[in-house]
Design a protein around this motif. Structure first.
Motif, PDB file in Angstrom:
ATOM      1  N   PRO A  80      33.762  -3.001 -10.477  1.00 46.27           N
ATOM      2  CA  PRO A  80      34.095  -3.329  -9.086  1.00 46.27           C
ATOM      3  C   PRO A  80      34.764  -2.153  -8.396  1.00 46.27           C
ATOM      4  O   PRO A  80      35.631  -1.491  -8.974  1.00 46.27           O
ATOM      5  CB  PRO A  80      35.048  -4.520  -9.229  1.00 46.27           C
ATOM      6  CG  PRO A  80      35.654  -4.362 -10.600  1.00 46.27           C
ATOM      7  CD  PRO A  80      34.588  -3.734 -11.457  1.00 46.27           C
ATOM      8  N   ILE A  81      34.351  -1.867  -7.189  1.00 45.23           N
ATOM      9  CA  ILE A  81      34.955  -0.794  -6.388  1.00 45.23           C
ATOM     10  C   ILE A  81      34.909  -1.239  -4.922  1.00 45.23           C
ATOM     11  O   ILE A  81      34.369  -2.293  -4.586  1.00 45.23           O
ATOM     12  CB  ILE A  81      34.207   0.561  -6.546  1.00 45.23           C
ATOM     13  CG1 ILE A  81      32.692   0.400  -6.314  1.00 45.23           C
ATOM     14  CG2 ILE A  81      34.450   1.143  -7.911  1.00 45.23           C
ATOM     15  CD1 ILE A  81      32.217   0.651  -4.948  1.00 45.23           C
ATOM     16  N   THR A  82      35.478  -0.425  -4.050  1.00 42.55           N
ATOM     17  CA  THR A  82      35.349  -0.632  -2.606  1.00 42.55           C
ATOM     18  C   THR A  82      34.710   0.614  -2.019  1.00 42.55           C
ATOM     19  O   THR A  82      35.273   1.707  -2.108  1.00 42.55           O
ATOM     20  CB  THR A  82      36.718  -0.882  -1.952  1.00 42.55           C
ATOM     21  OG1 THR A  82      37.306  -2.054  -2.536  1.00 42.55           O
ATOM     22  CG2 THR A  82      36.553  -1.100  -0.451  1.00 42.55           C
ATOM     23  N   ALA A  83      33.520   0.479  -1.470  1.00 42.24           N
ATOM     24  CA  ALA A  83      32.774   1.618  -0.942  1.00 42.24           C
ATOM     25  C   ALA A  83      32.657   1.530   0.567  1.00 42.24           C
ATOM     26  O   ALA A  83      32.641   0.438   1.147  1.00 42.24           O
ATOM     27  CB  ALA A  83      31.383   1.688  -1.573  1.00 42.24           C
ATOM     28  N   VAL A  84      32.552   2.693   1.189  1.00 42.06           N
ATOM     29  CA  VAL A  84      32.406   2.770   2.638  1.00 42.06           C
ATOM     30  C   VAL A  84      30.976   2.434   3.051  1.00 42.06           C
ATOM     31  O   VAL A  84      30.725   1.850   4.099  1.00 42.06           O
ATOM     32  CB  VAL A  84      32.799   4.170   3.149  1.00 42.06           C
ATOM     33  CG1 VAL A  84      32.544   4.303   4.650  1.00 42.06           C
ATOM     34  CG2 VAL A  84      34.251   4.466   2.809  1.00 42.06           C
ATOM     35  N   LYS A  85      30.003   2.799   2.181  1.00 41.69           N
ATOM     36  CA  LYS A  85      28.606   2.549   2.512  1.00 41.69           C
ATOM     37  C   LYS A  85      27.803   2.312   1.247  1.00 41.69           C
ATOM     38  O   LYS A  85      28.218   2.682   0.152  1.00 41.69           O
ATOM     39  CB  LYS A  85      28.008   3.731   3.283  1.00 41.69           C
ATOM     40  CG  LYS A  85      27.933   5.030   2.484  1.00 41.69           C
ATOM     41  CD  LYS A  85      27.275   6.138   3.285  1.00 41.69           C
ATOM     42  CE  LYS A  85      27.182   7.437   2.484  1.00 41.69           C
ATOM     43  NZ  LYS A  85      26.511   8.511   3.247  1.00 41.69           N
ATOM     44  N   ASP A  86      26.646   1.702   1.400  1.00 38.47           N
ATOM     45  CA  ASP A  86      25.723   1.503   0.285  1.00 38.47           C
ATOM     46  C   ASP A  86      24.780   2.692   0.207  1.00 38.47           C
ATOM     47  O   ASP A  86      24.239   3.130   1.231  1.00 38.47           O
ATOM     48  CB  ASP A  86      24.893   0.230   0.490  1.00 38.47           C
ATOM     49  CG  ASP A  86      25.732  -1.035   0.386  1.00 38.47           C
ATOM     50  OD1 ASP A  86      26.965  -0.915   0.209  1.00 38.47           O
ATOM     51  OD2 ASP A  86      25.171  -2.134   0.499  1.00 38.47           O
ATOM     52  N   ILE A  87      24.580   3.211  -0.998  1.00 37.33           N
ATOM     53  CA  ILE A  87      23.655   4.332  -1.180  1.00 37.33           C
ATOM     54  C   ILE A  87      23.261   4.402  -2.645  1.00 37.33           C
ATOM     55  O   ILE A  87      24.052   4.055  -3.527  1.00 37.33           O
ATOM     56  CB  ILE A  87      24.291   5.666  -0.717  1.00 37.33           C
ATOM     57  CG1 ILE A  87      23.248   6.790  -0.699  1.00 37.33           C
ATOM     58  CG2 ILE A  87      25.477   6.031  -1.579  1.00 37.33           C
ATOM     59  CD1 ILE A  87      23.756   8.092  -0.068  1.00 37.33           C
ATOM     60  N   ARG A  88      22.045   4.806  -2.923  1.00 38.26           N
ATOM     61  CA  ARG A  88      21.559   5.027  -4.286  1.00 38.26           C
ATOM     62  C   ARG A  88      21.242   6.510  -4.438  1.00 38.26           C
ATOM     63  O   ARG A  88      20.458   7.060  -3.659  1.00 38.26           O
ATOM     64  CB  ARG A  88      20.295   4.193  -4.558  1.00 38.26           C
ATOM     65  CG  ARG A  88      20.562   2.693  -4.648  1.00 38.26           C
ATOM     66  CD  ARG A  88      19.249   1.928  -4.579  1.00 38.26           C
ATOM     67  NE  ARG A  88      18.349   2.238  -5.676  1.00 38.26           N
ATOM     68  CZ  ARG A  88      18.273   1.568  -6.816  1.00 38.26           C
ATOM     69  NH1 ARG A  88      19.070   0.528  -7.012  1.00 38.26           N
ATOM     70  NH2 ARG A  88      17.416   1.898  -7.762  1.00 38.26           N
ATOM     71  N   ILE A  89      21.872   7.146  -5.419  1.00 37.44           N
ATOM     72  CA  ILE A  89      21.659   8.574  -5.648  1.00 37.44           C
ATOM     73  C   ILE A  89      21.408   8.813  -7.126  1.00 37.44           C
ATOM     74  O   ILE A  89      21.838   8.021  -7.975  1.00 37.44           O
ATOM     75  CB  ILE A  89      22.856   9.421  -5.167  1.00 37.44           C
ATOM     76  CG1 ILE A  89      24.142   9.004  -5.892  1.00 37.44           C
ATOM     77  CG2 ILE A  89      23.024   9.316  -3.654  1.00 37.44           C
ATOM     78  CD1 ILE A  89      25.358   9.855  -5.563  1.00 37.44           C
ATOM     79  N   ILE A  90      20.709   9.907  -7.454  1.00 43.56           N
ATOM     80  CA  ILE A  90      20.461  10.278  -8.840  1.00 43.56           C
ATOM     81  C   ILE A  90      21.174  11.594  -9.106  1.00 43.56           C
ATOM     82  O   ILE A  90      20.818  12.635  -8.539  1.00 43.56           O
ATOM     83  CB  ILE A  90      18.961  10.419  -9.129  1.00 43.56           C
ATOM     84  CG1 ILE A  90      18.214   9.131  -8.741  1.00 43.56           C
ATOM     85  CG2 ILE A  90      18.738  10.727 -10.606  1.00 43.56           C
ATOM     86  CD1 ILE A  90      16.702   9.244  -8.841  1.00 43.56           C
ATOM     87  N   VAL A  91      22.196  11.550  -9.950  1.00 49.45           N
ATOM     88  CA  VAL A  91      23.042  12.706 -10.220  1.00 49.45           C
ATOM     89  C   VAL A  91      22.590  13.365 -11.526  1.00 49.45           C
ATOM     90  O   VAL A  91      22.448  12.680 -12.545  1.00 49.45           O
ATOM     91  CB  VAL A  91      24.522  12.292 -10.329  1.00 49.45           C
ATOM     92  CG1 VAL A  91      25.408  13.530 -10.494  1.00 49.45           C
ATOM     93  CG2 VAL A  91      24.949  11.487  -9.106  1.00 49.45           C
ATOM     94  N   PRO A  92      22.349  14.678 -11.547  1.00 47.51           N
ATOM     95  CA  PRO A  92      21.911  15.353 -12.776  1.00 47.51           C
ATOM     96  C   PRO A  92      22.882  15.117 -13.927  1.00 47.51           C
ATOM     97  O   PRO A  92      24.105  15.062 -13.726  1.00 47.51           O
ATOM     98  CB  PRO A  92      21.870  16.833 -12.384  1.00 47.51           C
ATOM     99  CG  PRO A  92      21.691  16.830 -10.898  1.00 47.51           C
ATOM    100  CD  PRO A  92      22.443  15.625 -10.408  1.00 47.51           C
ATOM    101  N   SER A  93      22.345  15.002 -15.142  1.00 51.22           N
ATOM    102  CA  SER A  93      23.197  14.753 -16.308  1.00 51.22           C
ATOM    103  C   SER A  93      24.186  15.898 -16.529  1.00 51.22           C
ATOM    104  O   SER A  93      25.317  15.679 -16.973  1.00 51.22           O
ATOM    105  CB  SER A  93      22.341  14.550 -17.562  1.00 51.22           C
ATOM    106  OG  SER A  93      21.540  15.687 -17.823  1.00 51.22           O
ATOM    107  N   LYS A  94      23.773  17.131 -16.214  1.00 51.99           N
ATOM    108  CA  LYS A  94      24.682  18.276 -16.363  1.00 51.99           C
ATOM    109  C   LYS A  94      25.900  18.112 -15.462  1.00 51.99           C
ATOM    110  O   LYS A  94      27.033  18.435 -15.857  1.00 51.99           O
ATOM    111  CB  LYS A  94      23.944  19.571 -16.026  1.00 51.99           C
ATOM    112  CG  LYS A  94      24.787  20.825 -16.214  1.00 51.99           C
ATOM    113  CD  LYS A  94      23.984  22.084 -15.907  1.00 51.99           C
ATOM    114  CE  LYS A  94      24.829  23.341 -16.083  1.00 51.99           C
ATOM    115  NZ  LYS A  94      24.064  24.571 -15.761  1.00 51.99           N
TER     116      LYS A  94
END
Length: 260
Positions: A80-94
């Protein structure tokens, strides 16, 4: 700004490049590090599917979901968190590895995450990490999670069976789930192993083939005394879950036996 990953002290470099990422959420360092450590093992090493060489951050107003998969296993952790906006991102494993290393020893330190469609910025304890995101479509992982029912726990049994498995002799484990016990079998040119332990199992008896390393990775990264496994059938993905709560969800694909 032309960079893949920048990690530096904001105090020493006040004029850091700004990729235009908007402040998205704030999370405790201990929570984020735990989410990374519970999922990073399942990131794909196959560049043919670039989107799966990173971790999906599915950010919603009240929840952060981190997902990693490689075609053979799946790791999901939600907090659970509180976010300002909804977004889906893919972050490199490195990038995720660098973030995990730089997080403060103080688990209560705040980590600010800012993101847009091209970049993500992690800021904590005077350090800023900026990274490009991976473009592409991440698998709709919800569609591959099966329904099922069955429970049990183990690790040492699989480790003993793994002693006769090598890179050349990659025979699968044959694991039978039956009333009151789990039986693990494996046979290679190096020998034969049959081991069992007591377990609380519900439902019909079933035998499933597993890659020993993939199953061990899921059990070890669970970091709990016991796990619950939900099984739909001998060829369906198996869910590995905590006995109580929803701290993590791992998915392991079974291996088809050669004589099936």
């Amino acid at each position: 700004a032309e960079f893949d990953i920048l990690a530096m002290s904001a105090a020493d470099y006040p004029d850091l490049p700004n990729p235009g990422a908007d402040r998205t959420l704030c999370i405790k360092a201990g929570t984020l590090r735990d989410m990374i450590e519970k999922t990073l093992y399942a990131v794909s090493q196959d560049d043919k599917k670039p989107a799966h060489t990173g971790e999906l951050f599915a950010i919603e107003e009240d929840k952060l979901t981190v997902v990693a998969l490689d075609g053979y296993r799946l790791a999901i952790v939600e907090r659970p968190i509180t976010a300002v906006k909804d977004i889906r991102i893919i972050v490199p494993s490195k990038t995720m590895t660098e973030v995990s290393h730089l997080l403060a020893n103080d688990d209560e330190e705040d980590v600010h995450i800012s993101a847009n469609r091209r970049y993500v910025v992690f800021t904590t304890a005077g350090y800023t990490i900026m990274s490009r995101l991976i473009e592409g479509e991440f698998l709709n992982y919800r569609n591959v999670i099966p329904a099922g029912s069955r429970t049990k726990d183990f690790i040492s049994t699989i480790e003993r069976a793994s002693l006769i498995i090598t890179e050349r002799l990659k025979n699968p484990l044959r694991i039978s789930f039956t009333e009151g016990k789990v039986v693990v079998r494996c046979q290679t040119n190096l020998g034969r192993v049959v081991d069992e332990f007591s377990a609380a199992c519900e439902g019909d008896e079933v035998e499933i083939g597993f890659n020993n390393r993939y199953l061990l990775d899921a059990l070890r990264n669970a970091r709990t005394e016991q796990v619950r496994m939900e099984i739909s059938g001998p060829l369906s993905p198996v869910k590995v879950l905590p006995v109580e709560g929803n701290d993590f969800l791992y998915l392991v694909l079974p291996v088809r036996f050669k004589n099936d």
